[in-house]
Write a protein that holds these residues in place. Structure first.
Motif, mmCIF file in Angstrom:
data_model
loop_
_atom_site.group_PDB
_atom_site.id
_atom_site.type_symbol
_atom_site.label_atom_id
_atom_site.label_comp_id
_atom_site.label_asym_id
_atom_site.label_seq_id
_atom_site.Cartn_x
_atom_site.Cartn_y
_atom_site.Cartn_z
ATOM 1 N N PRO A 46 46.224 18.049 36.730
ATOM 2 C CA PRO A 46 47.406 18.768 36.240
ATOM 3 C C PRO A 46 47.727 19.958 37.152
ATOM 4 O O PRO A 46 46.837 20.674 37.621
ATOM 5 N N SER A 47 49.013 20.181 37.412
ATOM 6 C CA SER A 47 49.415 21.237 38.344
ATOM 7 C C SER A 47 49.870 22.490 37.605
ATOM 8 O O SER A 47 50.688 22.409 36.687
ATOM 9 N N PRO A 48 49.348 23.637 37.997
ATOM 10 C CA PRO A 48 49.921 24.887 37.490
ATOM 11 C C PRO A 48 51.179 25.213 38.289
ATOM 12 O O PRO A 48 51.443 24.640 39.345
ATOM 13 N N GLY A 49 51.961 26.161 37.785
ATOM 14 C CA GLY A 49 53.148 26.588 38.525
ATOM 15 C C GLY A 49 54.319 26.843 37.601
ATOM 16 O O GLY A 49 54.179 26.878 36.374
ATOM 17 N N SER A 50 55.492 27.021 38.215
ATOM 18 C CA SER A 50 56.691 27.310 37.443
ATOM 19 C C SER A 50 57.760 26.258 37.723
ATOM 20 O O SER A 50 57.724 25.562 38.739
ATOM 21 N N LYS A 83 69.075 19.218 37.773
ATOM 22 C CA LYS A 83 68.144 19.127 38.878
ATOM 23 C C LYS A 83 66.945 19.999 38.530
ATOM 24 O O LYS A 83 67.098 21.067 37.936
ATOM 25 N N VAL A 84 65.750 19.517 38.898
ATOM 26 C CA VAL A 84 64.510 20.170 38.474
ATOM 27 C C VAL A 84 63.680 20.530 39.697
ATOM 28 O O VAL A 84 63.428 19.688 40.566
ATOM 29 N N ALA A 85 63.276 21.808 39.761
ATOM 30 C CA ALA A 85 62.453 22.292 40.870
ATOM 31 C C ALA A 85 61.114 22.776 40.346
ATOM 32 O O ALA A 85 61.035 23.403 39.283
ATOM 33 N N ILE A 86 60.043 22.491 41.119
ATOM 34 C CA ILE A 86 58.682 22.891 40.754
ATOM 35 C C ILE A 86 58.099 23.727 41.878
ATOM 36 O O ILE A 86 58.079 23.299 43.044
ATOM 37 N N SER A 87 57.632 24.934 41.538
ATOM 38 C CA SER A 87 56.935 25.786 42.501
ATOM 39 C C SER A 87 55.474 25.842 42.097
ATOM 40 O O SER A 87 55.127 26.460 41.080
ATOM 41 N N PRO A 88 54.587 25.181 42.848
ATOM 42 C CA PRO A 88 53.179 25.115 42.436
ATOM 43 C C PRO A 88 52.494 26.467 42.537
ATOM 44 O O PRO A 88 52.876 27.328 43.340
ATOM 45 N N GLY A 89 51.481 26.632 41.708
ATOM 46 C CA GLY A 89 50.665 27.848 41.742
ATOM 47 C C GLY A 89 49.259 27.521 42.178
ATOM 48 O O GLY A 89 48.311 27.734 41.421
ATOM 49 N N TYR A 90 49.111 26.998 43.380
ATOM 50 C CA TYR A 90 47.791 26.574 43.849
ATOM 51 C C TYR A 90 46.804 27.732 43.917
ATOM 52 O O TYR A 90 45.623 27.588 43.595
ATOM 53 N N VAL A 91 47.263 28.899 44.360
ATOM 54 C CA VAL A 91 46.373 30.053 44.511
ATOM 55 C C VAL A 91 46.321 30.866 43.234
ATOM 56 O O VAL A 91 45.253 31.259 42.757
ATOM 57 N N ASP A 92 47.492 31.138 42.655
ATOM 58 C CA ASP A 92 47.578 31.957 41.447
ATOM 59 C C ASP A 92 48.663 31.359 40.551
ATOM 60 O O ASP A 92 49.840 31.363 40.916
ATOM 61 N N PRO A 93 48.296 30.827 39.381
ATOM 62 C CA PRO A 93 49.296 30.215 38.499
ATOM 63 C C PRO A 93 50.421 31.169 38.117
ATOM 64 O O PRO A 93 51.527 30.742 37.804
ATOM 65 N N LEU A 100 56.526 26.227 48.817
ATOM 66 C CA LEU A 100 56.112 24.846 48.573
ATOM 67 C C LEU A 100 56.904 24.229 47.415
ATOM 68 O O LEU A 100 56.475 23.254 46.816
ATOM 69 N N ARG A 101 58.072 24.801 47.127
ATOM 70 C CA ARG A 101 58.905 24.272 46.052
ATOM 71 C C ARG A 101 59.281 22.819 46.328
ATOM 72 O O ARG A 101 59.627 22.448 47.448
ATOM 73 N N GLN A 102 59.242 22.014 45.286
ATOM 74 C CA GLN A 102 59.568 20.589 45.383
ATOM 75 C C GLN A 102 60.576 20.234 44.296
ATOM 76 O O GLN A 102 60.421 20.601 43.140
ATOM 77 N N TRP A 103 61.628 19.522 44.700
ATOM 78 C CA TRP A 103 62.656 19.083 43.762
ATOM 79 C C TRP A 103 62.402 17.625 43.366
ATOM 80 O O TRP A 103 62.058 16.798 44.207
ATOM 81 N N VAL A 104 62.569 17.338 42.108
ATOM 82 C CA VAL A 104 62.400 15.964 41.607
ATOM 83 C C VAL A 104 63.543 15.099 42.165
ATOM 84 O O VAL A 104 64.708 15.506 42.136
ATOM 85 N N PRO A 105 63.222 13.913 42.734
ATOM 86 C CA PRO A 105 61.881 13.332 42.922
ATOM 87 C C PRO A 105 61.403 13.507 44.364
ATOM 88 O O PRO A 105 61.860 12.808 45.280
ATOM 89 N N GLY A 106 60.497 14.411 44.610
ATOM 90 C CA GLY A 106 59.870 14.559 45.923
ATOM 91 C C GLY A 106 60.806 15.005 47.024
ATOM 92 O O GLY A 106 60.703 14.517 48.155
ATOM 93 N N ARG A 107 61.720 15.923 46.743
ATOM 94 C CA ARG A 107 62.656 16.423 47.750
ATOM 95 C C ARG A 107 62.392 17.904 48.008
ATOM 96 O O ARG A 107 61.729 18.578 47.226
ATOM 97 N N THR A 108 62.968 18.403 49.114
ATOM 98 C CA THR A 108 62.682 19.778 49.510
ATOM 99 C C THR A 108 63.844 20.741 49.310
ATOM 100 O O THR A 108 63.693 21.936 49.544
#
Length: 534
Positions: A46-50, A83-93, A100-108
């Motif tokens: 599971p990925s943390p993030g916003s 449109k949905v964007a995900i910014s992962p919280g790999y270092v700090d949730p 490293l924001r990613q737009w669904v499905p797998g776009r930049t």
């Protein structure tokens, strides 16, 4: 998304922000649905993030929603396409990595993102697996000669900003098109935003062409003695316009008075010099033989790409003071807020003037002993130049004398009240910026940023004169710009006859014209790094 927005996003503390088009009075409540999102990291955990959820037509958005410990969230939104964007919280949730924001499905980016339909009364399930970040090798090339550039730098954000000889390995980014800021370590070439393609297997490479920068070399001295003056900063400005960039120059004279102004684009320029704070010397436009307060009398320096031009010594005179009180011509009362400047300013910080105090008073103590046009911008009155004129060319210059104080008071006129409503192509009210320019000189004579919730705006400008109206609409992740009425270029803008008195109603419909193609006419900023910071 610009580099600046990435930096600001990385520094933002997670919070919830929602924007929606206001509903008309008495309108029925908008039907809603639920978006259920599940996000897993590249390793399947599971990925943390916003998460940001933005309507495809920019009419609604909710930002900085936090994924729970299982990498999921549920959010109720008005029915429609998103449109949905995900910014992962790999270092700090709690501090998502917007680079490293990613737009669904797998776009930049926004343009490449797919749409997700949320139906009224239903639940839409969306699953997204984050892509594995990958590095990129980047080289820079001289745009004129084609020769490789030895020392090149790449800026992604404050954690990803590095230089190297020959080529740079850009730290891992999401595979796909990515925007990076490319510059040289020694200011030899003009910096630029560049779109590069990151490959998933790490084999991605890019060559970015950079235009050679021009440079101006001079020496700053005391006009009377010829002694060196240190700490005087030189800013290039477009020749003949009197416009100053929204960020001051960072090129200042050393202890010997020597100054080298870098990162200047090819073209014709004037030089504005402002001594260090607390200096006994006054600012000036650099003239043919000495200083001047009139940009049209300034020396014109014409540069070619990569050229270095030596300008005769810049001779500084001692400063004088100009002070006074600004009142309303309509009421006689002091203007309680506003500025007195040398040029229009729209940045966060005031660089080229001073603010009025609560009694409408101002004091500028860093101007050279010349005749200066001054620009007065106050609340509830039209912006106007000294003498009460709309255009710089008609201004009554204020004469500053070395070592003495000039008192200049101005009763500012209210001008014509321009009102209207700003709407999107679907007729919904929007938050947009308007800039009013004289149709002949293209000078800015008025602008507005503040809107009522129903999209109504109001600003005051001096008439009569023909004007054009530019708009800038910046919903999340995309910028649109154009001109009234339906034009994408200033040459095609509809001229509006501004009356001398009274009011004018002007409703403006914005459209989805990419801001780049509209090429809004702001002051040209000679220093690329200053542009990025602004």
């Amino acid at each position: 998304m610009s580099i600046v927005r990435r930096v600001l996003g990385a520094l933002t503390v997670a919070a919830l922000a929602v924007t929606a088009a206001p509903a008309a009075a008495g309108a029925a409540e908008e039907p809603t649905g639920v978006l259920h999102l599940t996000v897993i990291a590249p390793d399947g955990t599971p990925s943390p993030g916003s998460v940001d959820v933005v309507a495809a037509d920019s009419s609604y958005h909710v930002q900085l929603l936090q994924l729970d410990e299982s990498g999921q969230l549920r959010v109720e939104v008005p029915a429609g396409d998103y449109k949905v964007a995900i910014s992962p919280g790999y270092v700090d949730p709690d501090l998502p990595d917007d680079s490293l924001r990613q737009w669904v499905p797998g776009r930049t980016d926004w343009a490449g993102a797919g749409t997700v339909r949320v139906s009224a009364g239903g639940t839409t399930d969306v699953s997204e697996r984050l892509l594995t970040p990958s590095p990129l090798t980047l080289r820079a090339r001289d745009a004129v000669t084609g020769a490789p550039i030895d020392r090149v730098c790449v800026y992604v954000d404050t954690r990803r900003n590095l230089c190297d000889d020959g080529e740079v390995t850009v730290p891992p980014l999401v595979p796909g098109p990515q925007e990076v800021w490319v510059y040289t370590d020694g200011d030899s070439h003009l910096p630029r935003d560049a779109t590069v393609t990151v490959l998933a297997d790490g084999s991605g490479s890019a060559v970015v062409d950079l235009t050679p920068a021009a440079h101006v070399v001079s020496r700053v001295v005391d006009a009377a003695t010829g002694a060196a003056v240190a700490g005087a900063c030189v800013t290039p400005a477009p020749a003949g316009t009197g416009e100053l960039p929204h960020n001051p120059g960072r090129y200042c004279s050393d202890a010997s008075g020597n100054v080298r102004v870098g990162l200047v684009a090819a073209g014709s320029w004037n030089l504005f010099v402002r001594p260090a704070g607390g200096s006994a010397y006054g600012a000036q436009w650099v003239g043919a033989t000495g200083g001047t307060g009139d940009a049209k009398q300034a020396r014109v320096v014409t540069l070619r790409a990569g050229q270095t031009v030596t300008v005769p010594p810049i001779r500084l005179d001692r400063a004088g003071v100009v002070t006074g009180t600004v009142t309303s011509a309509a009421t006689g009362r002091p203007a309680t807020s506003g500025t007195v400047t040398l040029a229009p300013e729209s940045g966060t910080f005031l660089h080229w003037g001073v603010e009025l105090d609560a009694q409408g008073r101002y004091r500028i103590d860093w101007l050279g002993p010349y005749a200066w046009p001054l620009l007065f911008t106050t609340a509830d009155n039209a912006t106007q130049w000294s003498g009460g004129f709309a255009l710089r060319g008609k201004a009554v210059p204020v004469t500053v004398r070395a070592g003495s104080t000039t008192v200049y008071n101005l009763a500012v006129r209210r001008g014509v009240l321009v009102t209207g409503r700003l709407v999107d192509p679907e007729g919904r009210p929007v938050d947009a910026e308007l800039t009013v320019r004289n149709a002949r000189t293209r000078e800015v004579i008025g602008y507005t940023l503040d809107l009522n919730p129903d999209g109504e705006y109001a600003l005051r400008v001096l008439g009569p004169q023909p004007v054009t109206v530019a708009w800038l609409w910046t919903p999340p992740y995309v910028n649109y710009a154009g001109w009234y009425d339906g034009a994408t270029r200033p040459a095609d803008a509809t001229e509006v006859a501004l009356p001398g008195t009274g009011t004018l109603r002007l409703d403006v419909e914005v459209d989805r014209f990419p801001a780049g193609s509209a090429a809004r006419n702001s002051s040209a900023a000679p220093a690329g790094s200053a542009t990025r910071a602004g």
